[in-house]
Design an enzyme around this catalytic site. Sequence first.
Site, PDB file in Angstrom:
ATOM      1  N   CYS A   2      13.565  41.582  27.473  1.00 58.48           N
ATOM      2  CA  CYS A   2      13.210  41.828  26.068  1.00 58.48           C
ATOM      3  C   CYS A   2      12.284  43.026  25.920  1.00 58.48           C
ATOM      4  CB  CYS A   2      12.500  40.620  25.483  1.00 58.48           C
ATOM      5  SG  CYS A   2      13.494  39.141  25.530  1.00 58.48           S
ATOM      6  N   ARG A  27      16.315  48.683  29.745  1.00 60.38           N
ATOM      7  CA  ARG A  27      15.840  47.443  30.364  1.00 60.38           C
ATOM      8  C   ARG A  27      16.903  46.344  30.349  1.00 60.38           C
ATOM      9  NH1 ARG A  27       9.711  47.246  29.396  1.00 60.38           N
ATOM     10  NH2 ARG A  27       9.892  45.006  29.251  1.00 60.38           N
ATOM     11  N   TRP A  79      16.876  39.787  25.559  1.00 58.80           N
ATOM     12  CA  TRP A  79      17.619  39.405  26.761  1.00 58.80           C
ATOM     13  C   TRP A  79      17.518  37.879  26.790  1.00 58.80           C
ATOM     14  CZ3 TRP A  79      16.557  37.028  31.540  1.00 58.80           C
ATOM     15  CH2 TRP A  79      17.491  37.260  32.554  1.00 58.80           C
ATOM     16  N   ASN A 104       8.379  38.750  24.042  1.00 59.53           N
ATOM     17  CA  ASN A 104       8.967  38.918  25.373  1.00 59.53           C
ATOM     18  C   ASN A 104       8.299  37.880  26.269  1.00 59.53           C
ATOM     19  OD1 ASN A 104       9.798  39.749  27.884  1.00 59.53           O
ATOM     20  ND2 ASN A 104       8.538  41.592  27.924  1.00 59.53           N
ATOM     21  N   GLY A 105       9.097  37.082  26.966  1.00 64.46           N
ATOM     22  CA  GLY A 105       8.518  36.066  27.849  1.00 64.46           C
ATOM     23  C   GLY A 105       9.105  34.703  27.541  1.00 64.46           C
ATOM     24  N   GLU A 484      22.126  45.065  50.555  1.00 63.54           N
ATOM     25  CA  GLU A 484      21.969  45.968  49.410  1.00 63.54           C
ATOM     26  C   GLU A 484      23.335  46.429  48.887  1.00 63.54           C
ATOM     27  OE1 GLU A 484      19.994  46.816  47.285  1.00 63.54           O
ATOM     28  OE2 GLU A 484      20.273  48.898  46.672  1.00 63.54           O
ATOM     29  N   LYS A 488      24.421  45.701  45.093  1.00 65.02           N
ATOM     30  CA  LYS A 488      24.756  46.807  44.196  1.00 65.02           C
ATOM     31  C   LYS A 488      26.173  46.620  43.639  1.00 65.02           C
ATOM     32  CE  LYS A 488      21.924  48.537  43.800  1.00 65.02           C
ATOM     33  NZ  LYS A 488      20.533  48.766  43.975  1.00 65.02           N
ATOM     34  N   GLU A 491      26.446  43.623  41.146  1.00 61.55           N
ATOM     35  CA  GLU A 491      25.766  43.733  39.851  1.00 61.55           C
ATOM     36  C   GLU A 491      26.453  44.685  38.885  1.00 61.55           C
ATOM     37  OE1 GLU A 491      21.588  44.684  40.151  1.00 61.55           O
ATOM     38  OE2 GLU A 491      21.923  46.272  41.584  1.00 61.55           O
ATOM     39  N   HIS A 507      28.829  31.881  62.853  1.00 60.69           N
ATOM     40  CA  HIS A 507      28.105  30.638  62.584  1.00 60.69           C
ATOM     41  C   HIS A 507      28.469  30.047  61.219  1.00 60.69           C
ATOM     42  CE1 HIS A 507      25.768  31.086  66.206  1.00 60.69           C
ATOM     43  NE2 HIS A 507      25.463  32.331  65.863  1.00 60.69           N
ATOM     44  N   LYS A 610      16.393  45.701  33.495  1.00 63.10           N
ATOM     45  CA  LYS A 610      15.759  46.652  34.408  1.00 63.10           C
ATOM     46  C   LYS A 610      14.372  46.190  34.806  1.00 63.10           C
ATOM     47  CE  LYS A 610      15.596  50.521  36.647  1.00 63.10           C
ATOM     48  NZ  LYS A 610      16.343  50.507  37.920  1.00 63.10           N
TER      49      LYS A 610
HETATM   50  C1  F6R Z   1      19.080  45.881  41.968  1.00 59.85           C
HETATM   51  C2  F6R Z   1      17.842  45.893  41.220  1.00 59.85           C
HETATM   52  C3  F6R Z   1      17.000  44.677  41.235  1.00 59.85           C
HETATM   53  C4  F6R Z   1      15.519  45.072  41.368  1.00 59.85           C
HETATM   54  C5  F6R Z   1      14.620  43.838  41.249  1.00 59.85           C
HETATM   55  C6  F6R Z   1      13.161  44.194  41.448  1.00 59.85           C
HETATM   56  O1  F6R Z   1      19.787  47.074  41.832  1.00 59.85           O
HETATM   57  O2  F6R Z   1      17.518  46.879  40.608  1.00 59.85           O
HETATM   58  O3  F6R Z   1      17.370  43.790  42.226  1.00 59.85           O
HETATM   59  O4  F6R Z   1      15.351  45.688  42.609  1.00 59.85           O
HETATM   60  O5  F6R Z   1      14.789  43.270  39.986  1.00 59.85           O
HETATM   61  O6  F6R Z   1      12.740  45.122  40.521  1.00 59.85           O
HETATM   62  P1  F6R Z   1      11.427  45.946  40.731  1.00 59.85           P
HETATM   63  O7  F6R Z   1      11.617  46.801  41.929  1.00 59.85           O
HETATM   64  O8  F6R Z   1      11.264  46.735  39.473  1.00 59.85           O
HETATM   65  O9  F6R Z   1      10.314  44.960  40.933  1.00 59.85           O
END
Ligand code: F6R
Length: 615
Positions: A2, A27, A79, A104-105, A484, A488, A491, A507, A610
């Site tokens: 949010c 975000r 959000w 927000n929250g 990773e 990536k 998502e 395993h 974000k």
């Molecule tokens: C994946 C991604 C998320 C962030 C995670 C932590 O591409 O962006 O997994 O890495 O939400 O976010 P930060 O680094 O902002 O604490």
Amino acid sequence: MCGVVAVIGKENASQLVIEGLKKLEYRGYDSAGIASEANGLLQIVKSEGKLFKLVDKISRLSNEKKYFDSSIALGHTRWATHGNVNVDNAHPLTSENRIAVVHNGIIENYEILKEDLISEGFVFKSQTDTEVLPHLFMKYIKLGNDFLKAGRLVLQDIKGAFAFVAMSLDFPNQLFVSRNSSPLAIGLGEKSNFVGSDAKSIDHLTQRIIYLEDGDHALVNLDGIEIFDKNKNKINRKIINIKAEIGLITKGGYRHFMEKEIFEQPSVIPQTISNLIKNNSEININLRRLGIETKSALLITAAGTSYYAAMVGKYWIEHIADLPVIVDLASEYRYRKPSIFGQTSMIVISQSGESLDTLMALRYAKKLGLSTNSIVNVEGSTIDREAEYSLYTRVGAEIGVASTKSFTSQLIILFVISIALGEKFNKLQSKKIHRFCNYVNKLPNAIAQMLKIEDKIKLVAQNIKNSKSIIFLGRGLLYPIALEGALKLKEISYIHAEGFAAGEMKHGPIALIEDNVPVIMFLVSDGNEDKAISNLQEAYSRGAKVILIGDRKCIEKASFAHLKIEIPNFETDFKSLLSPLLMAIPAQLLAYHVANERGTDVDQPRNLAKSVTVE
Ligand code: F6R
């Protein structure tokens, strides 16, 4: 997550709020709304989906003379947490058309508050936790309290993490704001003031910012603000001058922010490095401030991609400096009773500096007596402000939801920390320190070379774009890169993907292999590559579509692979030690191109945010 923006004291307040909300779009959100006051009435406009829909609605209403200019306005991008994505649940939420709140929250005790408010006759129109806020304000204002007193009574009632702004027709020239754990910034103008989820959202309006601290509440008037701490004492918080970044945040000719952020890595990473390494081999990291004076174990916590960076950091620090490293998911760390035996220091890693889980882990470690440090991209973020010592990735704003340049720059800081620790604890002779620093300086160029394999990666993307499920395998330093790569890909392309340590396949996970399931491995020859190739062979024998992204030697050894992408040639020691930084690039490119093939919203993928400011 949010986003909140509010403006008081400017004629075109709604317009300015919309501009602020646009800056918070990155975000991630699913609906948006705005509240303003005109002719003594509250005007509320809300819409599902992207901001342009809200803007269209407002301009239609303005043309029909059903929406008027206002000098006070609140806006919100939502959000969803409690309640579906729909207009009723979008913010602002109101009470009796006299109070509007954006939040927000999460208000954790909203159910009990809602029951009480319903029994007192308040009518709820949404499924949200937030709606208790306007009704509580209304209840206390009706009892004769002014805005400040009413707000304080609301704060006494609620539990949880929040940052909210309230406006009331009864107090037309005031906003009540408060924060607990979720971020909130106040901007100071001339006979006007502003509120935003982050400083960036209001930097078109002012560069003079005050960050509220946890438990603070404030009354924002036309010509000033009064801030109070959690004990209701009037308090002055520091005014910070920020630089407006607005001009810099463009796609620069790329189709997506993510694409731009992948391709600008060679040009922004030197900013990370120049701050860490001076004169080729002088390391600019203060280990005393980092809390590592004597040999002790180091704790690193983070979430998501930043957590995978921490995993790589563990390998490097243990390997280079012979110091034990414990890595922990921030969301897990704070809810157990971790032992700090042998530890003096913790580092949290966060691009945004606002991830609530990570912030809470930092606060928890502080309480346990550890020295608390951070690696962050956003300077001035809550984590940066609360950490005792911060190292900055300095790669500029990252707008694409999927983390790319932040990840590689976090890795660089961790590698340099491992050199600094290796030097301090006599594990590295000066010749090696020099060599490793030289490796770091070579990275921008090496990453630029890795980006040149984009066309080959595109072919892989076309080949796997219709897969139902994709497996990534890695060993050693490249195990976190397998995780990773899978994160990536899932998502932004919405294809199910999992990363596994290659040796773990037998395993259990090997049961997932069936005809044509893509199994992707990143691999460089480091003396242990045969083990990884055997794991790949096991997948091949069971019908998997094997895709190897590796150096020439590995490609030759794994000639059975269905698709083989050879990476450029690098010196053996450099490529094996810094393989996570090299292989992060094809992992990012692959996710990006698969998403493009599938036509998903690359920069704002569904359900993602974000800056994850809820638990
Ligand atoms: C994946 C991604 C998320 C962030 C995670 C932590 O591409 O962006 O997994 O890495 O939400 O976010 P930060 O680094 O902002 O604490």
